[in-house]
Design a protein around this motif. Structure first.
Motif, PDB file in Angstrom:
ATOM      1  N   ILE A 117       0.853  -1.182   0.000  1.00 54.54           N
ATOM      2  CA  ILE A 117       0.000   0.000   0.000  1.00 54.54           C
ATOM      3  C   ILE A 117       0.890   1.233   0.000  1.00 54.54           C
ATOM      4  N   ARG A 118       0.698   2.057  -1.023  1.00 58.62           N
ATOM      5  CA  ARG A 118       1.457   3.301  -1.195  1.00 58.62           C
ATOM      6  C   ARG A 118       2.959   3.055  -1.229  1.00 58.62           C
ATOM      7  N   ILE A 131       1.713  -4.552   6.533  1.00 55.50           N
ATOM      8  CA  ILE A 131       0.271  -4.363   6.459  1.00 55.50           C
ATOM      9  C   ILE A 131      -0.370  -5.133   7.604  1.00 55.50           C
ATOM     10  N   LEU A 167      -7.702   0.673   4.792  1.00 56.00           N
ATOM     11  CA  LEU A 167      -7.231   1.972   5.272  1.00 56.00           C
ATOM     12  C   LEU A 167      -5.826   2.195   4.723  1.00 56.00           C
ATOM     13  N   ARG A 168      -5.637   3.269   3.983  1.00 56.88           N
ATOM     14  CA  ARG A 168      -4.351   3.542   3.354  1.00 56.88           C
ATOM     15  C   ARG A 168      -3.535   4.506   4.217  1.00 56.88           C
ATOM     16  N   GLY A 169      -2.234   4.237   4.300  1.00 55.61           N
ATOM     17  CA  GLY A 169      -1.360   5.034   5.141  1.00 55.61           C
ATOM     18  C   GLY A 169      -1.211   4.414   6.517  1.00 55.61           C
ATOM     19  N   GLN A 171      -1.388   3.318  10.334  1.00 54.00           N
ATOM     20  CA  GLN A 171      -2.502   3.289  11.288  1.00 54.00           C
ATOM     21  C   GLN A 171      -2.007   2.860  12.666  1.00 54.00           C
ATOM     22  N   SER A 179       1.448  -1.919  10.804  1.00 54.24           N
ATOM     23  CA  SER A 179       0.486  -1.269   9.913  1.00 54.24           C
ATOM     24  C   SER A 179       1.099   0.004   9.343  1.00 54.24           C
ATOM     25  N   GLY A 182      -0.521   0.348   5.908  1.00 58.14           N
ATOM     26  CA  GLY A 182      -1.967   0.467   5.961  1.00 58.14           C
ATOM     27  C   GLY A 182      -2.572  -0.693   6.715  1.00 58.14           C
TER      28      GLY A 182
END
Length: 761
Positions: A117-118, A131, A167-169, A171, A179, A182
């Motif tokens: 993610i990203r 992740i 959820l992106r970015g 956390q 995480s 994300g």
């Protein structure tokens, strides 16, 4: 929203209308007709407005911030995928739907999907997971890479789910370790206290290259109220995925077929509106009968081909999770307790003939084989995990919302390697000359808090913080067999490690109007370090440290033209430091830290509903994830400015869906989508000399089509995935020293045509 929750009676008609409204507000932000729900801007939910009231108005409810909120009110980039959409489009595996979420790329290895993610990753097998995953807020999978699965995405069948939230970015504040890229939340369907109802569905599909082999799936669910305060829900499924890859060594056709079976049982006791207990038990078993790797040197004239050793390719995974979720209200303060125990066992049989063991150790132990060896590596992973989270939430005079809580997890992890020396012509096993066994205990304690301060009618600020500490003990053992009837314990060590971390987030939000919102987000995340199996202070570090990210983000969400057009925009910059990497000295590999990276980009989603029944959606993403510092080890060579692996610089998707009445009670729908996945870089290579050979996965486009008819309690859906039969590369071709075979590549599934029929009762 869930297909199982739409009924047939006049009482159920309202639910059906609400489901239709929800579908009207879903966005097609992924390929193959998959509908994704964008976060719309709207006014802050007032203190007196309940989540139930929001649902009845057609809003989508999510729990991204550990409380029920309308999706369009959440100042976090969130994508919600309804389970009914997944089943309609036959999106039953992780690699089917995650690759269609903005900012998410899927890398496929050992028959498992790993997410990026990203752009936050350096390797599928380096460091701890990036992740995080939860099932009903209970963390799923290991917090460390020692389990061997390295954070691969769970393959939960949609029949057990209400929706998936991505959820992106980072956390880290609310969800803790692992995480930094994300988080993926799986939300299961609650039992219903009011009605007896259920569903039965069957489906079939055919894949280009599979010949006469057909895939099928059967799933069903039933909800049973047992009194006014107690209900149970049971669901079960079985699925067969046909293979489409032929093995030229064994002569087997369609070797990569697979089956999956499982089910879920849940019970809900709700004696009052302020108290409830939900119990859940989830079980799934998945068998893969051959690897999905393809050797392009064999050509594509007769379809996908591979040359794996005889006996390689099979894999099995069993997952169990048991949970208890208690919600209680005490005069304006809500208590939530999430207790979970999970157990998983997995193994893969991998062709490891390219490793040094084949030509060095095997001839010493088995000279009678005359130097002809195959190497089928058995990789086994086991996890037993207990977790407990307790949190309190409330409001102060309508001006402050707050959450405080504590978290504990205890994990027992085992990881085994058995390289089988085999006869390459028959697959017969000479023996196991080397055994590697790791047992790891991981414990983590954390406290966290989150507060939203409403400074005016149009402006609020959210603050959050989390402190955690972990303790780890690793027992590492190796045995080398020098003769068929003798064993020698090569090493037994028990290194330890400990660490702690503090993460925080600040999110100001400005409501320009009831239909437009701008937010900024400063958020941090971390993943824990860990012990090294080989430890020599001053030479080999006894542990590697956590790595951390800090995310700077600006977002805007809103609706125009009377909700006929919605938009969702995010701009972000992520700084990543102390990146976890793997090094080697002699025969020993160990974890350490080094270098910095950054990921920056833009994500935009637009959805238009110009006329009744028609939805047009488009999203685009730009991601530039590169190293800010170079580092060179005996396993990896990198240079400043190198792109991080597996993420597209450019990706996007356009889709349309049209739904209209046909005759009588029948409603028809038709849709199509086209997705673009830009080129990606593969794993880092091992030397400067091989740097020009680092893999570049070419860009590709994927087209999907759907059509369906609904009447009374029946639903029939027709779908085509990868309509143009593109050979999109999803991963593989590794060139560093940990590679099993640099000529293995993984491709997206060929054109798949299928049909599903569902009956509700």
């Amino acid at each position: 929203m869930n297909a199982y929750m739409r009924g047939k009676t006049a009482t159920q008609t309202k639910s059906a209308r609400l489901a239709t409204i929800a579908r009207t507000h879903t966005s097609g932000l992924c390929a193959l007709g998959l509908a994704l729900v964008p976060a719309y801007a709207s006014a802050q939910q007032t203190a007196g407005q309940s989540a139930r009231g929001a649902l009845e108005s057609g809003d989508i409810i999510v729990t991204a911030q550990k409380r029920e909120e309308r999706l369009r009110d959440v100042p976090v980039p969130v994508t919600a995928v309804s389970a009914s959409t997944l089943t309609d489009q036959n999106q039953t595996r992780a690699q089917d739907f995650f690759s269609n979420v903005p900012g998410v790329n899927v890398q496929f290895q050992n028959n498992r999907a790993r997410l990026t993610i990203r752009g936050i990753t350096t390797s599928p097998v380096t460091g701890n997971p990036v992740i995080g995953y939860t099932v009903d807020d209970a963390p799923y999978g290991s917090s460390t890479g020692q389990s061997g699965l390295f954070g691969s995405a769970p393959d939960l069948d949609p029949s057990d789910l209400e929706r998936i939230e991505v959820l992106r970015g980072p956390q880290g504040t609310l969800y803790g370790a692992s995480s930094i890229g994300g988080l993926v939340k799986y939300i299961t369907t609650d039992p219903d206290l009011k009605e007896v109802r259920g569903t039965v569905a069957v489906g079939t599909n055919t894949i280009r290259g599979a010949g006469q082999a057909l895939g099928y799936n059967v799933r069903g669910a039933i909800n049973l109220p047992l009194g006014e305060t107690f209900a149970i829900r049971a669901s079960a499924f079985t699925r067969h995925d046909p293979g489409y890859i032929d093995n030229v060594v064994s002569g087997e056709k369609n070797v990569n077929s697979g089956t999956a079976t499982g089910g879920r049982l849940s019970a809900l006791w709700k004696p009052s509106e302020t108290f409830s207990v939900k119990l859940g038990a989830l079980y799934q078993n998945r068998d893969v009968f051959g690897s999905s790797n393809v050797d392009p040197r064999l050509g594509f004239g007769s379809g996908f081909l591979q040359a794996d050793e005889i006996g390689a390719g099979h894999g099995n995974g069993k997952q169990q999770q048991y949970s208890a979720v208690i919600n209680a209200g005490f005069g304006g303060v809500d208590l939530t307790s999430v207790t979970a125990y999970s157990r998983s066992t997995n193994y893969d049989l991998v062709d490891n003939t390219a490793s040094g063991l084949t030509g060095f150790l095997f001839p010493l132990v088995y000279p009678q084989a005359n130097g002809e060896f195959g190497n089928v590596l058995r990789k086994g992973y086991g996890l037993k995990k207990f977790s407990q989270e307790m949190r309190l939430a409330g409001s102060v005079g309508g001006a402050f919302d707050w959450i405080v809580g504590g978290f504990y997890t205890h994990e027992k992890i085992d990881y085994t390697l058995h390289p089988n020396a085999t006869n390459p012509n028959t697959g017969a096993v000479y023996g196991i000359p080397l055994i590697w066994v790791d047992d790891l205990t991981f414990k983590e304690y954390a406290v966290f808090g989150n507060m939203t301060a409403r400074l005016s009618d149009i402006f609020d600020v959210q603050f959050g913080a989390r402190y955690s500490k972990n303790r780890q003990i690793l027992t590492h053992r190796e045995w080398i067999t020098f003769a068929p009837d003798s064993e020698y314990a090569y090493s037994i060590v028990s290194p330890r490690s400990k660490g702690n971390s503090f993460t925080f987030q600040v999110t100001p939000r400005l409501k320009l109007s009831v239909d437009h919102m701008i937010y900024a987000r400063l958020a941090t995340g971390y993943r824990p370090g860990g012990p090294n199996a080989v430890c020599d202070p001053g030479v080999l570090p006894c542990q590697f440290d956590p790595d951390k990210v800090i995310n700077y983000e600006l977002g805007a969400k809103g609706e125009l033209l009377g909700q006929a057009l919605s938009y969702d925009l995010s701009l972000y910059n992520i700084d990543w430091k102390d990146i976890q990497i793997t090094q080697r000295i002699g025969a020993f590999s160990f974890g350490t830290n080094g270098g910095k990276a950054r990921s920056r980009g833009v994500e935009i989603a637009l959805e238009s509903r110009p006329v009744d029944g028609l939805t047009l959606a488009v999203w685009g993403a730009y991601n530039d994830a590169i190293l800010r510092e170079s580092f060179v080890t005996s396993l990896l060579y990198t240079a400043k400015g190198d792109r991080l692996p597996f993420s597209s610089r450019y990706s996007g998707r356009f889709s349309f869906n049209y739904e209209a009445p046909l005759t009588g009670e029948a409603t028809g729908s038709i849709g199509a989508s086209v997705a673009y996945i830009g080129n990606r870089k593969g794993e880092f290579v091992d030397t400067e000399q091989t740097a020009p050979l680092r893999q570049t996965y070419p860009s590709y486009m994927e087209v999907g089509m759907t059509a369906g008819v609904k009447w009374d309690d029946w639903k029939v859906n027709f779908f085509v995935q990868n309509l143009t039969n593109r050979r999109g590369v999803a991963g593989g071709g590794y060139l560093n020293q940990t590679s099993q075979n640099p000529n293995w590549f993984y491709y997206i599934q060929p054109r798949t045509v299928g049909l599903s029929i569902e009956k509700q009762f």
